[in-house]
Design an enzyme around this catalytic site. Structure first.
Site, PDB file in Angstrom:
ATOM      1  N   LEU A   6     -46.549   9.376 -24.419  1.00 15.98           N
ATOM      2  CA  LEU A   6     -46.619  10.795 -24.090  1.00 15.98           C
ATOM      3  C   LEU A   6     -45.894  11.575 -25.177  1.00 15.98           C
ATOM      4  O   LEU A   6     -44.716  11.321 -25.443  1.00 15.98           O
ATOM      5  CB  LEU A   6     -46.002  11.064 -22.719  1.00 15.98           C
ATOM      6  CG  LEU A   6     -46.231  12.447 -22.097  1.00 15.98           C
ATOM      7  CD1 LEU A   6     -46.080  12.380 -20.566  1.00 15.98           C
ATOM      8  CD2 LEU A   6     -45.306  13.527 -22.646  1.00 15.98           C
ATOM      9  N   TYR A 148     -29.842  27.042 -33.995  1.00 13.48           N
ATOM     10  CA  TYR A 148     -30.630  25.809 -34.093  1.00 13.48           C
ATOM     11  C   TYR A 148     -29.716  24.588 -34.107  1.00 13.48           C
ATOM     12  O   TYR A 148     -29.928  23.623 -33.354  1.00 13.48           O
ATOM     13  CB  TYR A 148     -31.476  25.858 -35.366  1.00 13.48           C
ATOM     14  CG  TYR A 148     -32.409  24.685 -35.542  1.00 13.48           C
ATOM     15  CD1 TYR A 148     -33.496  24.507 -34.699  1.00 13.48           C
ATOM     16  CD2 TYR A 148     -32.205  23.753 -36.570  1.00 13.48           C
ATOM     17  CE1 TYR A 148     -34.371  23.437 -34.868  1.00 13.48           C
ATOM     18  CE2 TYR A 148     -33.069  22.686 -36.753  1.00 13.48           C
ATOM     19  CZ  TYR A 148     -34.150  22.530 -35.899  1.00 13.48           C
ATOM     20  OH  TYR A 148     -35.005  21.470 -36.069  1.00 13.48           O
TER      21      TYR A 148
END
Length: 281
Positions: A6, A148
């Site tokens: 996945l 970030y």
């Protein structure tokens, strides 16, 4: 051996390369993204070994639905690749509180949502592998990346600790710290720039933004090669706990390790003598 993999953020960039390479070698792939039709088109349309499903990683409901769809179609999930994320760039004071929260929603709570949805499947199987793409910015803080880097440092801490939670159930974890790879991560419209403007930072902000834009298309790393490396790690009996990806990332990791050792040594005299002296109690 064929696995059910996945992948989040499979509609563009590294996620697309991971899905393509996995399909090419015979894996069954659950490719997810916010726009299902675009993901399927990017990967070449319907295929027997491909399930494309909508997944906005900031939605736990979406994550649970994607995990259930994977099990309904393929019967299991062997590998989760947490790839989806984005970049909010700017100096800390110029990044709004809303932008900072959005960065954490995408880069930390998003992967947590998907992992939370998939882990019950892996525990039931007593087998599985969670691979999370962080960044060199998860190891080394840099100018103009406070949001970030904060989200990626947090992601690293979560994954390092998750390892111990899930080891008893034969679930492996791998942190991937890429350097610069030639994906769509820096194309126009992908990074988010600061909402606020402060005069003191103005002379530095514009050049920094232009500098980031100028890197796009010149990154040294080949994302297809990285995708193949990740699939190789997923096939290891004892997968790497941490994969530093790219010569630039390895150089940064080595420099950070040396810096940490030097700072630990410099702290030894003052920091090593802070325990209670119980002999005088």
């Amino acid at each position: 051996m064929s696995k059910v993999i996945l992948v989040t953020g499979a509609g563009r960039g590294l996620g697309t390369d991971i899905a393509r390479e996995a399909l090419a070698v015979g894996h069954q792939v659950v490719a997810t993204g916010r726009r299902r039709d675009e993901v399927e088109k990017t990967l070449g349309g319907p295929q027997d070994n491909l399930l494309v499903t909508r997944l906005d990683v900031t939605s736990l409901d979406d994550a649970e639905a994607a995990a259930q769809a994977a099990v309904d179609r393929f019967g299991r999930i062997d590998v989760l690749v947490n790839n989806a994320g984005n970049l909010v760039a700017g100096y800390f004071e110029e990044i709004s509180p809303a932008q900072m929260r959005q960065q954490f929603e995408s880069n930390l709570f998003g992967p947590m949502n998907v992992t939370r949805a998939v882990l019950p499947v892996l525990r039931k199987q007593r087998a599985g592998h969670v691979i999370t793409i962080t960044s060199t910015a998860g190891l080394v803080g840099m100018e103009f990346t406070s949001a970030y880097a904060a989200s990626k440092f947090a992601e690293e801490g979560w994954m390092e600790s998750l390892r111990y939670d899930v080891e008893p159930y034969n679930i492996h974890t791998t942190i991937v710290e890429p350097g610069y790879f030639r994906t769509e991560f820096l194309v126009d419209g992908s990074p988010t720039w600061p909402e606020l403007s402060i005069d003191d930072y103005a002379p530095r902000t514009a050049p920094r933004i232009e500098g980031i834009k100028s890197i796009n298309g010149k990154q040294p790393g080949d994302p297809a090669k990285l995708a193949r490396a990740l699939l190789a790690i997923a096939d290891q009996d004892k997968p790497l706990l941490r994969f530093v990806a790219g010569a630039d990332a390895i150089e940064a990791a080595e420099a950070k390790a040396k810096e940490l050792l030097a700072q630990a040594e410099a702290s030894r005299e003052l920091g090593g003598s802070l325990a209670y002296d119980d002999t005088n109690a």
